[in-house]
Design a protein around this motif. Sequence first.
Motif, PDB file in Angstrom:
ATOM      1  N   TRP A 144      20.258  34.211  33.411  1.00 24.72           N
ATOM      2  CA  TRP A 144      21.716  34.138  33.500  1.00 24.72           C
ATOM      3  C   TRP A 144      22.368  35.074  32.491  1.00 24.72           C
ATOM      4  O   TRP A 144      23.392  35.685  32.782  1.00 24.72           O
ATOM      5  N   ALA A 145      21.787  35.203  31.299  1.00 25.47           N
ATOM      6  CA  ALA A 145      22.387  36.033  30.246  1.00 25.47           C
ATOM      7  C   ALA A 145      22.171  37.522  30.495  1.00 25.47           C
ATOM      8  O   ALA A 145      22.917  38.352  29.974  1.00 25.47           O
ATOM      9  N   ALA A 146      21.171  37.857  31.312  1.00 25.98           N
ATOM     10  CA  ALA A 146      20.905  39.264  31.640  1.00 25.98           C
ATOM     11  C   ALA A 146      21.620  39.701  32.912  1.00 25.98           C
ATOM     12  O   ALA A 146      21.609  40.880  33.247  1.00 25.98           O
ATOM     13  N   ASN A 147      22.250  38.767  33.592  1.00 25.99           N
ATOM     14  CA  ASN A 147      22.899  39.066  34.867  1.00 25.99           C
ATOM     15  C   ASN A 147      24.053  40.049  34.667  1.00 25.99           C
ATOM     16  O   ASN A 147      24.911  39.824  33.815  1.00 25.99           O
ATOM     17  N   PRO A 148      24.097  41.132  35.456  1.00 26.26           N
ATOM     18  CA  PRO A 148      25.181  42.120  35.318  1.00 26.26           C
ATOM     19  C   PRO A 148      26.581  41.531  35.541  1.00 26.26           C
ATOM     20  O   PRO A 148      27.563  42.093  35.065  1.00 26.26           O
ATOM     21  N   ARG A 149      26.670  40.397  36.232  1.00 23.64           N
ATOM     22  CA  ARG A 149      27.982  39.748  36.408  1.00 23.64           C
ATOM     23  C   ARG A 149      28.555  39.306  35.078  1.00 23.64           C
ATOM     24  O   ARG A 149      29.747  39.050  34.964  1.00 23.64           O
ATOM     25  N   ARG A 150      27.715  39.214  34.073  1.00 23.40           N
ATOM     26  CA  ARG A 150      28.182  38.781  32.754  1.00 23.40           C
ATOM     27  C   ARG A 150      28.429  39.978  31.841  1.00 23.40           C
ATOM     28  O   ARG A 150      28.287  39.896  30.626  1.00 23.40           O
ATOM     29  N   SER A 151      28.815  41.088  32.446  1.00 24.53           N
ATOM     30  CA  SER A 151      29.243  42.281  31.711  1.00 24.53           C
ATOM     31  C   SER A 151      30.629  42.653  32.213  1.00 24.53           C
ATOM     32  O   SER A 151      30.971  42.379  33.362  1.00 24.53           O
ATOM     33  N   LEU A 152      31.382  43.290  31.353  1.00 25.49           N
ATOM     34  CA  LEU A 152      32.748  43.682  31.704  1.00 25.49           C
ATOM     35  C   LEU A 152      32.809  45.160  32.057  1.00 25.49           C
ATOM     36  O   LEU A 152      32.061  45.961  31.507  1.00 25.49           O
ATOM     37  N   LYS A 153      33.720  45.507  32.944  1.00 28.49           N
ATOM     38  CA  LYS A 153      33.911  46.913  33.312  1.00 28.49           C
ATOM     39  C   LYS A 153      34.741  47.638  32.253  1.00 28.49           C
ATOM     40  O   LYS A 153      34.533  48.805  31.992  1.00 28.49           O
ATOM     41  N   GLN A 154      35.679  46.926  31.653  1.00 21.99           N
ATOM     42  CA  GLN A 154      36.545  47.496  30.617  1.00 21.99           C
ATOM     43  C   GLN A 154      36.279  46.794  29.287  1.00 21.99           C
ATOM     44  O   GLN A 154      36.024  45.595  29.259  1.00 21.99           O
TER      45      GLN A 154
END
Length: 191
Positions: A144-154
């Motif tokens: 869950w912590a490595a999931n790209p959904r948990r990164s921001l675009k800005q």
Amino acid sequence: MNAGTLIRSARKSRRLTQQALGRRARLSQPYLSLIERGLQNPSFEAVERALLGTGHRLVAVPTVRDDVVTIAADMRRALLDGRTDRALRRFLQLNDNLRAEHGAVRFALAISEPESTGSMQWDAALAALVAHHLGREGLPLPDWAANPRRSLKQPWVLGEGPYTLPPDTARVPAEFAERNVLIDEDTLVSA
């Protein structure tokens, strides 16, 4: 963590409805709903069956510190109430909890996927915090912590407010920079 938060988090991590979990665990959907809302105090057997229905097991860990699931649920409530200051305090509490524990206990505090806080920024910050502390000890990073959904675009300055200044990017820990969450490394050092 209470039984309702634990079961809801486990169920959502497997993308199950209450009805689907009820069938797997041989528990009624209304009963699961009451448990998840904190209106029913289930037996140990019911909790165990619900968790097994999600593919999880209940494990005792020698700590009284709150885990990421509990902290994220508290942050969600705080954010819904417009209390970003409370969300920030709970985030910093998780930081202190992870700093205080080591090895298997540190990992146990971070392994279960938390429900969304309702904020992509805070969700990314939680993933970054877990990656930061587990990485420092060479522990594996939960999916869950490595999931790209948990990164921001800005880029987002953690705790951003009218008087918050962005930190020097050279002082942002790598795990936070990778997720576009800007926080000064000194913020993560307990007083």
